[in-house]
Design a protein around this motif. Structure first.
Motif, PDB file in Angstrom:
ATOM      1  N   GLU A  64       0.715  -1.085   0.120  1.00 13.58           N
ATOM      2  CA  GLU A  64       0.072  -0.025   0.061  1.00 13.58           C
ATOM      3  C   GLU A  64       0.964   1.337   0.143  1.00 13.58           C
ATOM      4  OE1 GLU A  64      -3.863  -0.491   2.284  1.00 13.58           O
ATOM      5  OE2 GLU A  64      -2.106  -1.391   3.526  1.00 13.58           O
ATOM      6  N   GLY A  65       0.709   1.916  -0.758  1.00 16.78           N
ATOM      7  CA  GLY A  65       1.410   3.357  -1.272  1.00 16.78           C
ATOM      8  C   GLY A  65       0.791   4.342  -2.061  1.00 16.78           C
ATOM      9  N   ALA A  66       1.092   5.485  -1.683  1.00 13.14           N
ATOM     10  CA  ALA A  66       0.779   6.537  -2.590  1.00 13.14           C
ATOM     11  C   ALA A  66       1.911   7.575  -2.751  1.00 13.14           C
ATOM     12  CB  ALA A  66      -0.505   7.168  -2.021  1.00 13.14           C
ATOM     13  N   GLY A  67       1.917   8.257  -3.863  1.00 11.83           N
ATOM     14  CA  GLY A  67       2.932   9.407  -4.110  1.00 11.83           C
ATOM     15  C   GLY A  67       2.729   9.965  -5.510  1.00 11.83           C
ATOM     16  N   GLU A  68       3.685  10.510  -6.002  1.00 11.45           N
ATOM     17  CA  GLU A  68       3.726  11.350  -7.333  1.00 11.45           C
ATOM     18  C   GLU A  68       4.526  10.704  -8.393  1.00 11.45           C
ATOM     19  OE1 GLU A  68       4.938  15.993  -8.351  1.00 11.45           O
ATOM     20  OE2 GLU A  68       5.274  15.234  -6.240  1.00 11.45           O
ATOM     21  N   VAL A  69       4.169  10.780  -9.496  1.00  8.49           N
ATOM     22  CA  VAL A  69       4.858  10.337 -10.684  1.00  8.49           C
ATOM     23  C   VAL A  69       5.900  11.223 -11.062  1.00  8.49           C
ATOM     24  CG1 VAL A  69       5.005   9.709 -13.046  1.00  8.49           C
ATOM     25  CG2 VAL A  69       2.881   8.976 -11.572  1.00  8.49           C
ATOM     26  N   VAL A 125      -1.284   1.860 -11.224  1.00 10.15           N
ATOM     27  CA  VAL A 125      -1.474   2.838 -10.364  1.00 10.15           C
ATOM     28  C   VAL A 125      -2.948   3.308 -10.792  1.00 10.15           C
ATOM     29  CG1 VAL A 125       0.902   3.434 -10.269  1.00 10.15           C
ATOM     30  CG2 VAL A 125      -0.277   4.333 -11.827  1.00 10.15           C
ATOM     31  N   VAL A 126      -3.642   4.142  -9.970  1.00 11.86           N
ATOM     32  CA  VAL A 126      -4.920   4.907 -10.180  1.00 11.86           C
ATOM     33  C   VAL A 126      -4.638   6.243  -9.449  1.00 11.86           C
ATOM     34  CG1 VAL A 126      -5.992   2.640  -9.965  1.00 11.86           C
ATOM     35  CG2 VAL A 126      -5.728   4.060  -7.864  1.00 11.86           C
ATOM     36  N   PRO A 127      -5.338   7.261  -9.929  1.00 12.62           N
ATOM     37  CA  PRO A 127      -5.379   8.451  -9.498  1.00 12.62           C
ATOM     38  C   PRO A 127      -5.789   8.684  -7.975  1.00 12.62           C
ATOM     39  CG  PRO A 127      -6.712   8.601 -11.603  1.00 12.62           C
ATOM     40  CD  PRO A 127      -6.437   7.095 -11.079  1.00 12.62           C
ATOM     41  N   VAL A 128      -5.293   9.406  -7.278  1.00 11.38           N
ATOM     42  CA  VAL A 128      -5.665   9.806  -5.770  1.00 11.38           C
ATOM     43  C   VAL A 128      -6.718  10.995  -5.740  1.00 11.38           C
ATOM     44  CG1 VAL A 128      -4.876  10.992  -3.465  1.00 11.38           C
ATOM     45  CG2 VAL A 128      -3.435   9.205  -4.804  1.00 11.38           C
ATOM     46  N   LEU A 132      -7.902  14.098  -0.604  1.00  9.96           N
ATOM     47  CA  LEU A 132      -7.221  13.212   0.362  1.00  9.96           C
ATOM     48  C   LEU A 132      -5.822  13.618   0.175  1.00  9.96           C
ATOM     49  CD1 LEU A 132      -8.627   9.516  -0.433  1.00  9.96           C
ATOM     50  CD2 LEU A 132      -9.383  11.356   1.173  1.00  9.96           C
ATOM     51  N   SER A 133      -5.235  13.667   1.325  1.00 10.00           N
ATOM     52  CA  SER A 133      -3.677  13.758   1.447  1.00 10.00           C
ATOM     53  C   SER A 133      -3.100  12.456   1.186  1.00 10.00           C
ATOM     54  CB  SER A 133      -3.270  13.961   2.909  1.00 10.00           C
ATOM     55  OG  SER A 133      -3.610  12.648   3.685  1.00 10.00           O
ATOM     56  N   PHE A 134      -1.610  12.333   0.818  1.00 14.90           N
ATOM     57  CA  PHE A 134      -0.898  11.204   0.654  1.00 14.90           C
ATOM     58  C   PHE A 134      -1.254  10.122   1.736  1.00 14.90           C
ATOM     59  CE2 PHE A 134       1.576  13.786  -2.467  1.00 14.90           C
ATOM     60  CZ  PHE A 134       1.187  13.241  -3.514  1.00 14.90           C
ATOM     61  N   GLU A 135      -1.266  10.592   2.828  1.00 14.09           N
ATOM     62  CA  GLU A 135      -1.242   9.712   3.982  1.00 14.09           C
ATOM     63  C   GLU A 135      -2.506   8.979   4.076  1.00 14.09           C
ATOM     64  OE1 GLU A 135       2.032  12.269   4.762  1.00 14.09           O
ATOM     65  OE2 GLU A 135       0.201  12.660   4.408  1.00 14.09           O
ATOM     66  N   GLU A 136      -3.646   9.818   3.668  1.00 12.97           N
ATOM     67  CA  GLU A 136      -4.947   9.234   3.530  1.00 12.97           C
ATOM     68  C   GLU A 136      -5.072   8.385   2.329  1.00 12.97           C
ATOM     69  OE1 GLU A 136      -7.906  12.701   5.572  1.00 12.97           O
ATOM     70  OE2 GLU A 136      -7.096  13.163   3.523  1.00 12.97           O
ATOM     71  N   ALA A 137      -4.576   8.724   1.332  1.00 18.37           N
ATOM     72  CA  ALA A 137      -4.813   7.836   0.062  1.00 18.37           C
ATOM     73  C   ALA A 137      -3.976   6.383   0.208  1.00 18.37           C
ATOM     74  CB  ALA A 137      -4.033   8.436  -1.173  1.00 18.37           C
ATOM     75  N   ALA A 138      -2.933   6.392   0.983  1.00 18.96           N
ATOM     76  CA  ALA A 138      -2.176   5.180   1.097  1.00 18.96           C
ATOM     77  C   ALA A 138      -2.988   4.048   2.077  1.00 18.96           C
ATOM     78  CB  ALA A 138      -0.873   5.567   1.946  1.00 18.96           C
ATOM     79  N   ALA A 139      -4.096   4.711   2.757  1.00 15.16           N
ATOM     80  CA  ALA A 139      -4.925   3.916   3.510  1.00 15.16           C
ATOM     81  C   ALA A 139      -5.784   3.008   2.595  1.00 15.16           C
ATOM     82  CB  ALA A 139      -5.787   4.815   4.494  1.00 15.16           C
ATOM     83  N   GLY A 286      -8.741  -6.900  -4.518  1.00 15.68           N
ATOM     84  CA  GLY A 286      -9.799  -6.361  -5.557  1.00 15.68           C
ATOM     85  C   GLY A 286      -8.824  -5.960  -6.932  1.00 15.68           C
ATOM     86  N   SER A 287      -9.526  -5.516  -8.063  1.00  8.71           N
ATOM     87  CA  SER A 287      -8.727  -5.266  -9.349  1.00  8.71           C
ATOM     88  C   SER A 287      -8.558  -3.669  -9.237  1.00  8.71           C
ATOM     89  CB  SER A 287      -9.526  -5.729 -10.432  1.00  8.71           C
ATOM     90  OG  SER A 287     -10.873  -5.036 -10.610  1.00  8.71           O
ATOM     91  N   ARG A 288      -7.897  -3.345 -10.382  1.00  9.20           N
ATOM     92  CA  ARG A 288      -7.704  -2.014 -10.627  1.00  9.20           C
ATOM     93  C   ARG A 288      -9.210  -1.379 -11.126  1.00  9.20           C
ATOM     94  NH1 ARG A 288      -7.033   1.481 -15.238  1.00  9.20           N
ATOM     95  NH2 ARG A 288      -5.568   3.206 -14.463  1.00  9.20           N
ATOM     96  N   ALA A 289     -10.007  -2.041 -11.579  1.00  4.86           N
ATOM     97  CA  ALA A 289     -11.391  -1.534 -11.841  1.00  4.86           C
ATOM     98  C   ALA A 289     -12.335  -1.248 -10.673  1.00  4.86           C
ATOM     99  CB  ALA A 289     -12.093  -2.514 -12.749  1.00  4.86           C
ATOM    100  N   HIS A 290     -12.006  -2.253  -9.610  1.00  4.88           N
ATOM    101  CA  HIS A 290     -12.693  -2.068  -8.203  1.00  4.88           C
ATOM    102  C   HIS A 290     -12.056  -0.713  -7.673  1.00  4.88           C
ATOM    103  CE1 HIS A 290     -13.352  -6.457  -8.312  1.00  4.88           C
ATOM    104  NE2 HIS A 290     -14.737  -6.090  -8.278  1.00  4.88           N
ATOM    105  N   PHE A 291     -10.741  -0.741  -7.839  1.00  4.31           N
ATOM    106  CA  PHE A 291     -10.210   0.465  -7.113  1.00  4.31           C
ATOM    107  C   PHE A 291     -10.516   1.865  -7.857  1.00  4.31           C
ATOM    108  CE2 PHE A 291      -5.819   1.746  -5.105  1.00  4.31           C
ATOM    109  CZ  PHE A 291      -6.443   2.693  -4.358  1.00  4.31           C
ATOM    110  N   LEU A 292     -10.667   1.972  -9.149  1.00  3.42           N
ATOM    111  CA  LEU A 292     -11.398   3.015  -9.777  1.00  3.42           C
ATOM    112  C   LEU A 292     -12.833   3.357  -9.347  1.00  3.42           C
ATOM    113  CD1 LEU A 292      -9.793   2.680 -13.209  1.00  3.42           C
ATOM    114  CD2 LEU A 292      -8.939   4.338 -11.802  1.00  3.42           C
ATOM    115  N   GLU A 293     -13.384   2.300  -9.116  1.00  2.00           N
ATOM    116  CA  GLU A 293     -15.159   2.563  -8.756  1.00  2.00           C
ATOM    117  C   GLU A 293     -14.810   3.012  -7.420  1.00  2.00           C
ATOM    118  OE1 GLU A 293     -16.806  -1.182  -8.721  1.00  2.00           O
ATOM    119  OE2 GLU A 293     -16.731  -1.469 -11.065  1.00  2.00           O
ATOM    120  N   LEU A 294     -14.317   2.599  -6.493  1.00  2.00           N
ATOM    121  CA  LEU A 294     -14.085   2.868  -5.094  1.00  2.00           C
ATOM    122  C   LEU A 294     -13.774   4.493  -5.141  1.00  2.00           C
ATOM    123  CD1 LEU A 294     -13.242   2.578  -2.138  1.00  2.00           C
ATOM    124  CD2 LEU A 294     -11.075   1.953  -2.961  1.00  2.00           C
ATOM    125  N   ASN A 295     -12.660   5.091  -5.912  1.00  3.11           N
ATOM    126  CA  ASN A 295     -12.418   6.249  -5.817  1.00  3.11           C
ATOM    127  C   ASN A 295     -13.532   7.242  -5.974  1.00  3.11           C
ATOM    128  OD1 ASN A 295      -9.708   6.176  -5.145  1.00  3.11           O
ATOM    129  ND2 ASN A 295      -8.817   6.208  -7.032  1.00  3.11           N
TER     130      ASN A 295
END
Length: 337
Positions: A64-69, A125-128, A132-139, A286-295
């Motif tokens: 689990e991680g979030a950051g900047e390209v 990777v999926v958009p944040v 959300l902050s990076f800390e929140e996105a990493a959750a 879950g899949s990338r598609a699940h993550f995008l729906e969640l977002n």
């Protein structure tokens, strides 16, 4: 740059920091400067080499991680430099059902994200969400996607349905939030009165203390006029109690058999399974598609995850020790800032 590396089976003694050159992206890849990570029970199992998937020696742990390209390789079209992104736990699982060929998971079979810079496939990777902050996105990548998959795949969850989620861990907290958004009545099990109060503050309709009520399925039945719940999200076990709690025609989303200890390996009486009259469905994150729906749901409702503690990147071993101690409520975050 610095990265943590892991020798599985040695616990924290096998977790070491390594210096290496900053990576370059290959074709279809991006380099992400990791700003925050999240860790939890799954990571403790990986440290102990007690996880359901094989663990490669010297792997970079963390899924689990979030950051900047900060760099993109040739033929990358989905993201660009400067985008805020989160990693997907299974970078090859883009959509559809979970298959063995998509089982490569960050931090076990392939290098994960407990590092300052990570090379990831652009599809991994999926958009944040902007709020959300990076800390929140990493959750989000593990617990939130698991909860979303458990509630949205399979039979539809209609307003007025009843949902039972087990324990007050990160998956259950997300199940509670998402199920309430869907208009469900939500029951939660937990271990003490303090956590029960926090669960009610988050919207739980009923909270059952499983330490005081080891046979808590009977209380679930009593709270549902003997019918049982429409859906159980079981991330902790025991599965037998979940099967006794679900209504005929309902569904048990089984999300964490390896977290159940000896109870999770106890054979289920076929009569219990038959009498449940329900669907038992495995949930593997879950899949990338699940993550995008969640977002999209997180953005629409401006949801924020429950964060327990934040540790600096240099204190990852302390963060693991805190996870081992138990008793937390919400996600444990590693901040790189």
């Amino acid at each position: 740059m610095k990265s943590y590396r892991l020798e599985p089976g040695r616990g924290l003694a096998g977790l070491t920091v390594h210096d290496q050159d900053e990576p370059e992206p290959g074709r279809g890849q991006v380099v992400v400067k990791i700003r925050a990570n999240s860790i939890g029970s799954r990571d403790l199992l990986v440290l102990a080499d007690n996880y359901v998937l094989p663990i490669r020696p010297k792997v970079v742990p963390g899924c689990e991680g979030a950051g900047e390209v900060v760099a993109v390789g040739e033929d990358v079209s989905r993201v660009k430099t400067g985008d805020r992104v989160a990693a997907t736990v299974f970078p090859r699982w883009l959509d559809g059902p979970f298959r063995r060929e998509n089982a490569a998971q960050l931090g076990t079979m392939i290098d994960g994200v407990l590092t300052e810079y990570a090379v990831l496939d652009e599809g991994g990777v999926v958009p944040v969400p902007e709020h959300l902050s990076f800390e929140e996105a990493a959750a989000l990548p593990l617990a939130a996607v698991t909860a979303w998959n458990a509630l949205t795949t399979g039979s539809a969850l209609h307003p007025g349905a009843t949902v039972l989620t087990l324990g007050s861990g990160a998956v259950s907290l997300f199940v509670l939030r998402f199920a309430k958004l869907a208009g469900a009545r939500v029951l939660v099990t937990t271990s003490n009165a303090a956590k029960a109060e926090r669960l009610r503050a988050l919207g739980a309709d009923e909270v059952i203390n499983y330490r005081e009520n080891p046979g808590w399925a009977e209380e679930v039945r009593a709270l549902t006029d003997g019918l049982g719940v429409d859906r159980v999200v079981d991330a902790t076990g025991p599965l037998e109690q979940s099967l006794k709690s679900v209504a005929p025609g309902g569904e048990v989303a089984f999300a964490g058999y390896w977290l159940s200890g000896t109870e999770g390996t106890t054979p289920i009486d076929p009569a219990t399974l038959f009498m449940a009259g329900a669907t038992l469905r495995r949930v593997a994150t879950g899949s990338r598609a699940h993550f995008l729906e969640l977002n999209r749901a997180v953005e629409t409702h401006r949801l924020r995850p429950v964060i327990d503690q934040v540790f600096p990147f240099e204190q990852v071993p302390d963060a693991f020790k805190y996870c081992e101690s138990g008793g937390g409520f919400g996600k444990v975050i590693i901040s790189h800032t």
